[in-house]
Structure formats: structure tokens, C-alpha cells
Design a protein around this motif. Structure first.
Motif, PDB file in Angstrom:
ATOM      1  N   TRP A  36       0.840  -1.214   0.000  1.00 41.39           N
ATOM      2  CA  TRP A  36       0.000   0.000   0.000  1.00 41.39           C
ATOM      3  C   TRP A  36       0.865   1.250   0.000  1.00 41.39           C
ATOM      4  O   TRP A  36       0.574   2.214  -0.706  1.00 41.39           O
ATOM      5  CB  TRP A  36      -0.944   0.008   1.198  1.00 41.39           C
ATOM      6  N   ALA A  67       2.226   1.743  -3.373  1.00 41.85           N
ATOM      7  CA  ALA A  67       1.184   2.232  -4.266  1.00 41.85           C
ATOM      8  C   ALA A  67       0.946   3.718  -4.034  1.00 41.85           C
ATOM      9  O   ALA A  67       0.809   4.502  -4.993  1.00 41.85           O
ATOM     10  CB  ALA A  67      -0.108   1.449  -4.025  1.00 41.85           C
ATOM     11  N   SER A  68       0.935   4.110  -2.757  1.00 40.25           N
ATOM     12  CA  SER A  68       0.689   5.514  -2.415  1.00 40.25           C
ATOM     13  C   SER A  68       1.756   6.412  -3.018  1.00 40.25           C
ATOM     14  O   SER A  68       1.464   7.390  -3.719  1.00 40.25           O
ATOM     15  CB  SER A  68       0.654   5.654  -0.885  1.00 40.25           C
ATOM     16  N   GLY A  72       3.826   5.589  -5.359  1.00 41.22           N
ATOM     17  CA  GLY A  72       3.806   5.386  -6.799  1.00 41.22           C
ATOM     18  C   GLY A  72       2.809   6.315  -7.487  1.00 41.22           C
ATOM     19  O   GLY A  72       3.122   6.926  -8.518  1.00 41.22           O
ATOM     20  N   ILE A  73       1.627   6.427  -6.940  1.00 41.97           N
ATOM     21  CA  ILE A  73       0.608   7.294  -7.535  1.00 41.97           C
ATOM     22  C   ILE A  73       1.075   8.748  -7.517  1.00 41.97           C
ATOM     23  O   ILE A  73       0.957   9.477  -8.504  1.00 41.97           O
ATOM     24  CB  ILE A  73      -0.725   7.140  -6.781  1.00 41.97           C
TER      25      ILE A  73
END
Lengths: 265, 297
Positions: B33, B36-37, B39-40
Motif C-alpha cells: 500500500w 502504491a501511495s 507510486g501514484i
């Protein structure tokens, strides 16, 4: 019993919270009674009748507004190791192990670690917690924590053991076990016990004498002697008779306390 | 009689393999997570650059400011590290610069924490001392540490001391007040138990109050860690002449946006590492407050 010198003696004790203010509240008024050495006295009454205040005064944590309190013929002016106390919550220190908690008072007195360890082992054995010495309080169940608190109080070899609703937070089965345990420890220690409760069954299971309190301000409504051999069965007809009598005594006071509370809202 | 509760207690101490596997799984999930955080966030930034919305001169995307590391390292001049002779450059000097900034934070935090807890305890231990100092302390608390910067430079000149002093200030007053409220919130039975066992005032403070309040004070320290990080960078930019704060300021003055963002990345990572470090200390040394009470693991 009238022959022996009382262990605890209360004479016309009165306690007012916030005296000389508009919020002044008389918790206890004109209270006099004695506790004999080795006697088991239960203070029974509705919530807020000042039973706990009385215990705190005997412990020396609070001072009476009027009247005299004596322990072993000496006036009570503050806390002393001759009077141990157990609270509703075990209040063990979470940063100490069970053994360290049990001997906390001895550490304050400067007793050497080896001796403390030995005493902790003996006491934990006595209250059935021999395996728990190195555990932390949060690893123990509520009943085990209260037994540790009992061992901690016994470590100071008190002449008087005060208990403020010690089993109120426990479930019924554990509570019955704990009561049996307490009676054993009490007999072995020879200390006087002053136990506060609002449970009639608990009072009947434990007491030599039950002091029934009125609702606020707390006065003595009646003193009931329980001259039945222990362990007492709640099905014993004599027990049932006492139970009904105590229930009647309490019912009036609970009604009064309720009415008062509602009036004050 | 103790069979059942004992069984419950044991399972709390001994960790069966299935539990550790669940934990490992939870850790992997958390990491994914986090990835992903970040990464975004990076993705949006890169997208803006690709679309020409973000000017690479002012908002260079990560792939640019992380691309040429040796070029970036050149600007890390460990002038504060007087033991080293090099004129900057290389991975080592980056570490040294980060180390100096960290050292200032650690020293300031340590002094601030120990001093504040000491003063807080003294205020409650000696009532007269409390009455004399508390009003002044309360007046000084809302003053931003940044406002102390000129004072720090007047007193300590340019160097390490003003930075350490500012970090100290950024936690000191808050922890003093926090200490007082924690002392007042010590559960009554804790005090009663010790008093019944004949504890003296000194013993009450040493054996009951201090261990009771330390864990929550440490949480306060952790919460103020980031404030301390912000302050040390300002102090370095203005009053030290070395450290990460000085590099950000120098990058700003030379219009080196790439270096600004590179240094900001380092600052973010260091701050994060510090928070984890304090959490570790908290769980190890001050273990008696469960994670539920201290706000997250």
C-alpha cells in the motif's frame, strides 16, 4: 469479643466533602463501631453511602472532618504499613513484574533483592500464583491480578486488611473462587478484614459481622452478626433468612438513594 | 483454578508460527500500500511533466532529480564536519551532512525531553517553584521556535548551538506542560497503593509518577519530532551554514530545483526513519503502554 482490645475503633466519625462550599456533601455522619483483632467485618450499603470514604479514612488516605479513628489504640494520622488495602481495580504497576509488584512495599523500605525474591515466591505460592512471578500484569486475568494485589498487601504483614469492592470487576464464578481464597488467606494471616461491598451474597459468604449503612449521609442502619460456620451455602435456610432480612434493610436505603438522586437532577 | 486464565496468558507471550506468518503477511500488505501511495504521487508528477504542465526547471520530476546522483552529491559540502577535509562530493559527504543534521536533532530532542520532564516534575514536587515558573512557561509556550532564531544567533552565534537550541525550544515547553497534565492524570489507585505502603514524596515521584508518565510523554516527543525536523532545517539555513537546511537554501539561491527536490527527498526519508526509531525505542524501553494507547504501530 468485648473483652479484647479493638483493632480498629471509630468514634463519632463524620466526613464532609468540600466543606464550607455550596457543594458541601456529608458522606458519613456519627459513625461509631469497633473491629476486633482477626474479625471479618463487611460494610454493606447502597452506592454512594460513604462506605469507601470510611475505608479511605481508616487507611489514612483521607482525614475525618470530625471524630476519632484508632488503629491498635493509636490515632490514625496517615497511611501506615499496619493497614493494607486492596482496590476494586488491581492497580498493579504495569511496568513491574508480578513478583516486583508484590514486593513493591518492601523495596520502598529498602529490603534487599534476595530477601524480596524469597518473600515474593512464598506469597505467590500462598495465593496460587507460583508460576506468574515473572509475568506482567497485563498477561494475567482479572482474578489473578486481584490475587497478586492480595499478595502485595500481605507482603507488608498488615494487622488490618481493607478491601474496596475487590471482586466487583470479576465474573460470578471467579468471584466465588476468590471469596474462598480470601477466607483461607484471612484465616492464615490472622488480620482483621474490613471489606466494602454492595452485594448481599458476598457479605453473607464472608462476614463475621455485617455493618449495614444508610444512604447518604452514611450512618449505621444495623449491625448483623453472621454466626454460621464457613463455607456457607446460600441454600442454607438460616442464610436465606439473613439474606431476606438484609435485602429488606437495603431496599429502603436504595429507594431513598434513588429518590434523592432524582430530586437532585 | 488457574488452568484457564493461564492458557490465555501463555498465548499472549508465545507466538505460534501461524501468528508470525499473519504478521509477515500484514507487513507485506502494508508495504505494498505504501508503495502504491508513493507510486501514484510520483506517477501524477511524471505525468504532469510529460504533458508539459510541470516546468522541469521548477518542478523537475523524480526521474530527473534522482538521475544524476554524483552530480547532486557534489553540492554536499560537509563544511560542518570539521574532521573531514574533502570539499564535498561523493556518497560519504552526503551521509556526513545527513549525520550532522541528525545529530543536531538528536541532541536537541534529548536535552529538550530530559530538561522538560525534569522541570515538569520539579514544578509538581516543589509547589513554590511551580508557582514562580509556570506562568512564565505558559507565556513562552505559544511562541514559535522560529521566533527564537534571532535570539539563538545573538546568544550562540553561528554554529551548531543555535540549531540544537531551536530543536530544544521546539519540544521543551510543550513537554513541560504535557508532563504536568500527565502527573495530574496519574490514576489515583497507583498513588494510594504506594502511599499505603509508606512511600515518601520522593519515592512517589521516583517509583510511581515517573514510570507512569514516561510512555505518554514519549508519545508527545514523537508527535513533536516532525516539528523539530522543520525547525532544524530553518536553523541550518540561517544560523549554521551547514547541513541539509543549508543545502536547500543554497539550492534555492542558485535556482537548482533538482537539488532542492533531491534534498527534500533525503529529509523526508530521514524524518521517517527517525519516527520509526523512536517507535522502536518506545516499544522496547517503555513497553508497558500497549499500542492501542500510544496511537498505532
Amino acid at each position: 469479643m468485648s473483652m479484647t482490645r479493638p483493632m480498629i475503633s471509630l468514634h463519632k466519625v463524620r466526613k464532609v466533602w468540600n466543606p464550607d462550599t455550596p457543594k458541601a456533601l456529608t458522606a458519613i455522619d456519627g459513625l461509631s463501631f469497633d473491629v476486633a483483632p482477626g474479625e471479618f467485618v463487611v460494610l454493606l450499603g447502597p452506592s454512594g453511602c460513604g462506605k469507601s470514604s470510611l475505608l479511605y479514612m481508616v487507611a489514612g488516605l483521607e482525614m475525618p472532618t470530625e471524630g476519632e479513628l484508632e488503629c491498635d489504640s493509636l490515632p490514625i494520622t496517615g497511611p501506615g504499613t499496619d493497614r493494607g488495602m486492596i482496590f476494586q481495580e488491581a492497580s498493579l504497576y504495569p511496568w513491574l513484574t508480578i513478583a516486583e509488584n508484590v514486593t513493591f512495599g518492601l523495596k520502598l523500605q529498602g529490603v534487599f533483592p534476595e530477601k524480596r525474591q524469597r518473600i515474593a515466591r512464598d506469597l505467590l505460592l500462598k495465593v496460587g500464583l507460583a508460576d506468574a512471578a515473572t509475568k506482567r500484569p497485563d498477561e494475567l486475568s482479572g482474578g489473578m491480578r486481584q490475587r497478586a494485589a492480595l499478595a502485595r498487601a500481605l507482603a507488608m504483614r498488615p494487622k488490618v486488611l481493607m478491601m474496596d469492592e475487590p471482586f466487583a470487576a470479576l465474573d460470578i464464578q471467579t468471584r466465588a473462587k476468590m471469596q474462598g481464597h480470601l477466607l483461607e488467606v484471612w484465616r492464615a494471616s490472622g488480620a482483621s478484614v474490613l471489606l466494602v461491598t454492595h452485594s448481599i451474597d458476598e457479605a453473607l459468604a464472608l462476614a463475621d459481622r455485617i455493618v449495614v449503612f444508610t444512604s447518604r449521609p452514611g450512618r449505621i442502619k444495623e449491625i448483623v452478626h453472621v454466626e454460621l460456620p464457613r463455607p456457607r451455602s446460600p441454600r442454607d435456610p438460616r442464610c436465606i433468612e439473613l439474606q431476606l432480612r438484609l435485602a429488606d434493610l437495603l431496599a429502603d436505603e436504595v429507594d431513598r438513594a434513588f429518590a434523592e438522586q432524582e430530586a437532585s437532577i | 483454578m488457574s488452568a484457564l486464565p493461564m492458557a490465555g496468558a501463555k498465548s499472549a507471550t508465545v507466538t505460534p508460527p501461524s501468528v508470525s506468518r499473519t504478521r509477515a503477511l500484514a507487513f507485506v500488505q502494508r508495504s505494498l500500500w505504501s508503495l502504491a501511495s508513493v507510486g501514484i504521487f510520483v506517477g501524477i508528477w511524471e505525468f504532469c511533466w510529460w504533458q508539459g504542465i510541470a516546468d522541469p526547471l521548477m518542478l523537475p520530476p523524480p526521474h530527473m532529480f534522482l538521475a544524476n546522483l554524483p552530480e547532486q552529491f557534489r553540492f554536499f559540502d560537509p563544511a560542518g564536519a570539521r574532521s573531514l577535509e574533502e570539499e564535498g562530493g561523493g556518497f560519504l559527504s552526503v551521509l556526513v551532512v545527513m549525520g550532522w543534521t541528525s545529530l543536531r536533532v538528536v541532541l536537541g530532542l534529548t536535552l529538550g525531553f530530559v530538561g522538560a520532564v525534569g522541570v515538569g516534575l520539579a514544578i509538581r514536587y516543589f509547589p513554590v517553584f511551580g508557582k514562580l515558573t509556570l506562568p512564565t512557561l505558559t507565556l513562552l509556550t505559544p511562541i514559535s521556535p522560529v521566533a527564537w532564531l534571532p535570539v539563538a544567533i545573538f546568544i550562540f552565534g553561528i554554529g551548531n548551538l543555535p540549531a540544537i537550541f531551536l530543536v530544544f525550544i521546539s519540544v521543551f515547553f510543550i513537554i513541560v506542560l504535557s508532563t504536568l497534565s500527565q502527573i495530574d492524570a496519574v490514576p489515583a489507585p497507583y498513588m494510594h497503593v504506594a502511599r499505603i505502603m509508606g512511600a515518601t514524596k520522593h519515592q512517589l515521584f521516583r517509583h510511581v509518577i515517573l514510570p507512569t508518565i514516561l510512555p505518554s510523554l514519549f508519545v508527545t516527543l514523537r508527535l513533536n519530532l516532525f516539528a523539530a525536523w522543520m525547525v532544524v532545517l530553518i536553523a541550518e539555513a540561517v544560523g549554521v551554514g551547514s547541513g541539509l537546511g543549508q543545502i536547500v537554501m543554497m539550492a534555492r539561491n542558485t535556482f537548482n530545483a533538482s537539488l532542492v527536490f533531491f534534498t527534500m527527498t533525503l529529509i523526508g526519508l530521514l524524518g521517517f526513519a527517525f519516527d520509526r526509531g523512536l517507535l522502536w525505542v518506545q516499544n522496547r524501553v517503555l513497553w508497558w503502554v500497549g499500542p492501542s494507547a500510544v496511537g498505532g504501530k
